[in-house]
Motif scaffolding. Sequence first.
Motif, mmCIF file in Angstrom:
data_model
loop_
_atom_site.group_PDB
_atom_site.id
_atom_site.type_symbol
_atom_site.label_atom_id
_atom_site.label_comp_id
_atom_site.label_asym_id
_atom_site.label_seq_id
_atom_site.Cartn_x
_atom_site.Cartn_y
_atom_site.Cartn_z
ATOM 1 N N ARG B 75 0.819 -1.217 0.000
ATOM 2 C CA ARG B 75 0.000 0.000 0.000
ATOM 3 C C ARG B 75 0.850 1.264 0.000
ATOM 4 O O ARG B 75 0.346 2.352 0.200
ATOM 5 C CB ARG B 75 -0.924 0.027 1.229
ATOM 6 C CG ARG B 75 -1.776 -1.207 1.439
ATOM 7 C CD ARG B 75 -2.811 -1.383 0.332
ATOM 8 N NE ARG B 75 -3.711 -0.257 0.211
ATOM 9 C CZ ARG B 75 -4.850 -0.149 0.874
ATOM 10 N NH1 ARG B 75 -5.222 -1.065 1.705
ATOM 11 N NH2 ARG B 75 -5.619 0.902 0.682
ATOM 12 N N THR B 76 2.169 1.110 -0.174
ATOM 13 C CA THR B 76 3.049 2.274 -0.120
ATOM 14 C C THR B 76 3.578 2.596 -1.508
ATOM 15 O O THR B 76 4.036 1.709 -2.222
ATOM 16 C CB THR B 76 4.240 1.996 0.824
ATOM 17 O OG1 THR B 76 3.730 1.617 2.091
ATOM 18 C CG2 THR B 76 5.111 3.230 0.984
ATOM 19 N N LYS B 77 3.526 3.869 -1.878
ATOM 20 C CA LYS B 77 4.125 4.287 -3.144
ATOM 21 C C LYS B 77 4.639 5.711 -2.972
ATOM 22 O O LYS B 77 4.139 6.470 -2.132
ATOM 23 C CB LYS B 77 3.120 4.212 -4.285
ATOM 24 C CG LYS B 77 1.861 5.015 -4.048
ATOM 25 C CD LYS B 77 0.905 4.913 -5.220
ATOM 26 C CE LYS B 77 -0.329 5.772 -4.980
ATOM 27 N NZ LYS B 77 -1.232 5.824 -6.135
ATOM 28 N N TYR B 78 5.665 6.026 -3.755
ATOM 29 C CA TYR B 78 6.212 7.385 -3.677
ATOM 30 C C TYR B 78 6.421 7.939 -5.059
ATOM 31 O O TYR B 78 6.517 7.184 -6.033
ATOM 32 C CB TYR B 78 7.506 7.406 -2.877
ATOM 33 C CG TYR B 78 8.681 6.744 -3.563
ATOM 34 C CD1 TYR B 78 8.939 5.386 -3.404
ATOM 35 C CD2 TYR B 78 9.550 7.484 -4.371
ATOM 36 C CE1 TYR B 78 9.999 4.779 -4.034
ATOM 37 C CE2 TYR B 78 10.622 6.879 -5.008
ATOM 38 C CZ TYR B 78 10.842 5.522 -4.834
ATOM 39 O OH TYR B 78 11.887 4.926 -5.462
ATOM 40 N N LEU B 87 4.567 10.764 -0.640
ATOM 41 C CA LEU B 87 4.578 9.400 -0.127
ATOM 42 C C LEU B 87 3.165 9.060 0.321
ATOM 43 O O LEU B 87 2.601 9.746 1.174
ATOM 44 C CB LEU B 87 5.562 9.269 1.041
ATOM 45 C CG LEU B 87 5.611 7.901 1.721
ATOM 46 C CD1 LEU B 87 6.263 6.883 0.809
ATOM 47 C CD2 LEU B 87 6.394 7.989 3.020
ATOM 48 N N HIS B 88 2.600 8.033 -0.286
ATOM 49 C CA HIS B 88 1.279 7.569 0.136
ATOM 50 C C HIS B 88 1.476 6.229 0.834
ATOM 51 O O HIS B 88 2.080 5.319 0.276
ATOM 52 C CB HIS B 88 0.351 7.400 -1.068
ATOM 53 C CG HIS B 88 -0.015 8.703 -1.698
ATOM 54 N ND1 HIS B 88 -1.013 8.832 -2.613
ATOM 55 C CD2 HIS B 88 0.494 9.954 -1.525
ATOM 56 C CE1 HIS B 88 -1.106 10.093 -2.990
ATOM 57 N NE2 HIS B 88 -0.204 10.796 -2.347
ATOM 58 N N SER B 89 0.978 6.084 2.063
ATOM 59 C CA SER B 89 1.220 4.855 2.803
ATOM 60 C C SER B 89 0.073 4.591 3.766
ATOM 61 O O SER B 89 -0.869 5.368 3.873
ATOM 62 C CB SER B 89 2.535 4.969 3.580
ATOM 63 O OG SER B 89 2.425 6.006 4.525
ATOM 64 N N GLY B 90 0.171 3.473 4.475
ATOM 65 C CA GLY B 90 -0.815 3.159 5.502
ATOM 66 C C GLY B 90 -1.770 2.073 5.071
ATOM 67 O O GLY B 90 -2.182 2.020 3.909
ATOM 68 N N VAL B 91 -2.115 1.164 5.993
ATOM 69 C CA VAL B 91 -3.028 0.075 5.688
ATOM 70 C C VAL B 91 -4.435 0.465 6.118
ATOM 71 O O VAL B 91 -5.329 0.641 5.301
ATOM 72 C CB VAL B 91 -2.581 -1.223 6.390
ATOM 73 C CG1 VAL B 91 -3.577 -2.330 6.111
ATOM 74 C CG2 VAL B 91 -1.196 -1.621 5.919
#
Lengths: 165, 507
Positions: B75-78, B87-91
Motif C-alpha cells: 500500500r506504499t508508493k512514492y 509518499l502515500h502509505s498506511g493500511v
Amino acid sequence: MATMSSGSAFEVDGAQWQSVSPKLVPVRQIGVAIGLGIPLVASVVVAIFTTPAVWAAPAVFGILLVWLLWLVPRQVRAIRYAELEDELLIRKGVLFRSMVVVPYGRMQYVDVDAGPIARSMGIAQVQLHTASAQSDASIPGLPEAEAARLRDQLSARGEARLAGL
Amino acid sequence: MTSTDHIDWHRLHRITPVLNAWKVAAGLFAVFVWQSADQLGELDLAVTTLLLIIAGVVVLGALLGLGFSALAWSRTKYGITEDSILLHSGVLFRQQRHVRLDRLQTVDVTQPLLARFTGFAALKIESAGGAGSNLTLAYLREDEAQRLRNELLARAAGVRMETDEAGVQHAPAAPEMHLYTLSPGRLVGSLALSGGIVTMLVAAVGLVVIAVVTENLSSVFAMGAPLIGAAAYFWSRFAGEFSFRVATSPDGIRIRQGLLESKARTVPPGRVQAVRLAQPPLWRFKGWWRITVNIAGYGAEETTGTVLFPVATEAEAAHLLSLVHPDLGDDRPLEVLRAGLTGDGDQEGFQHTPARAWWLDPLTWRRTGVRMTGTAVLLRTGRWWRSLVLVPHERIQSLGVTQGPWERKLDLMTFSIHSTPGPVTPMVHHQDAEATSLLLAEMTRRARNARRSAGPERWMTPAEEGSAALHEGGGFGGVLPSRVVSSAGVLPASPRAMTDDPGRMAP
C-alpha cells in the motif's frame, strides 16, 4: 551608566506601547480562585475532621490565594505590546520582567484563543508562533475586536515580509 | 506539476517486508520474554521444551511481522514532482505526505546493520515541520537511494535536469571534496576525557571497594542499573560517531558516520540555524571542540543528527564553522573566533558581564559575553565548560530579554536569541542593561536587513534582482553575501577565505 533607571532598559525608540484590557484582571482572578479555592476548601474539610495540625495546609493555600489576587492586577497592568514597522514587541512581568521582539516575517501562524471565562468577558489571547519554541509571543486580554484586528494585521504583515527559515 | 495525474509512482524495494519483519519479531520476542519469563520459569519444563516454545514465538512473530509488512509495503508508493516529493502509505489509516522541496532541510541515507550487509538503504527527508515531520523511504537499493538523494537535492537546489537519449532525467552528480575523518583514537580519547567516563569509572571502583569491604553485593546491584545506562550511553556515542567523516559538495555539507548503522547526511547551504562549539574541562589540554548545530525539523530529541563534528581541533573547528557560515563579517575573523573560544574580558570587542556583578558569577563574569559581527552574533559562556554559540543574523527567529529582581538592582539583563528547537540555546546571563538594549535594537535592525537579503531557499538559483542592492544599503555595506553563489555552485570556503578578504569593512 550604572545609574541609569532600570525601567528605561525596556524602552524602545518609536514604540507606542498599548495596554491590554482591564477585564483580564477578573478573568485571571477567577482562574486563580478556582485553582486555589478547591484545595483550600478540601484541606479545610480534612482539617475539621482530623487533627488541628492540618490547618497549616489551608493557611498556606489562603495566603497564596490572597497574594495572587493582589498580584494579578499588577501583572495585567505590566503587559504591554507595540506594533513596529517590522516587529511586534511584547513586555511582561513585575518582578521578573521580560520583553520579546518578534519580526513579522518570522511568523509561522497566529492563534486566537479564549477560554469560557474570557469569552464571557469578551476578551481573547493572540499568540504569534515562530519556528522557535522559545519565542513566547502571546498577548492575553485583548478585546475581541482588537484581537481580530491584530490577527488580521499580523497575518497581512507576515505575508508581506515573509522570510524563509 | 502539482496535479497527481502525471506522477511517476514508484514502489519501495520488495525486500522491505523482510527487513522490517525481523524488527517485529525481535519486538515480540522481547515483550514475550519480559512478560512471561517468570511464569515460564515456574512451569518446570525441560530446557528443550522451553527453547522450542521460544523458537515458536519467534517464528510466529516473524511470520506475523512479514505478513503485516508485506501488506504495508503493497500500500506504499512514492513519487517526485518538479517541486515536491510524495509518499502515500498506511493500511488502515491512509496517509498522503507531500513535502515541498524548497522546504527540505536535510536528506539522510541510513543503513541499519542488516540493510548494510544486504546492500539496501533508507532515505530520510527532513522538512521544517517540527519533530516527526520527516518522510522516510525504507528500503531502497543502495545505489537507487543515492541516485534519489542526488535528484532530490538537485531539484531542491533548482538545478535543471539533464535528459538523456532515452528521455530519462538525471541529476548531475555533485562533486564531493573530502575534508576530515575522525580517527578512532581521538574518538576514544575524547570519550575518556569527557567528565562522564571519569565519573563512571570512579563510581564503579567505589562500588567494588564498598562490596569488598562490607562483603555485601547489594550496593553493586543497586547501582548496577545506572552504570549500565551510562555504559550504554557511551557505547551509543562511540558506535554512532565512529568513523565520522565530513565532506563538502555543491549540495551542502555531507556527513557520514556510524560503526554498525551507517548514516550519510546532507545538509544543504543555509539550513544551519545556530552552531555551538563546546569544550568539557579535560578537553582543553588537547584543544578539542565538539560542534553541534540546530537544524529546523530535527528537534531536541535527535542526538546524533545534530553533531557537525564530534571532536575537532581549533583549526578544524574554525574551518568547519566557515563551511556553515562562510563569512564571519569581521576583518579579523580568526582573532574574534579565538577570543570567543578561549578568551575572556573585552578582547576583540566582546561585551561581557560588568564587574559590579562579579559576586553573582564569581568565576564566569569575565567570560559570559556577546559580540556582534556584520553577519552573525557570537555568545560566549562557561569558564570550565567553555562554549561559543554562533547565530547568523538571518536565522534569528526572535529576540528576548528578561530581568529578575537581583538583575534589576544591579542594572543587568539576561539576553537570549530564539532559535529553532535543537541542542543549541543561545543565551547569556547578566549583561549590562543599557548595553543590552542597544544591542537588542542593533541586532533587530541587522536581522531585518539580513532577512531581506538572505539567499534563495533553492540555493543554486540566482539571487533575486535587487536583493544585493538591499544588502549594500543594509548598514554593513561591502560585506560579502553570506553565500557565494556561482555557476559552479557554492564555493567550498577555506580558512584562507576567512582571513584574506580585503573587501570588508568593520560593521
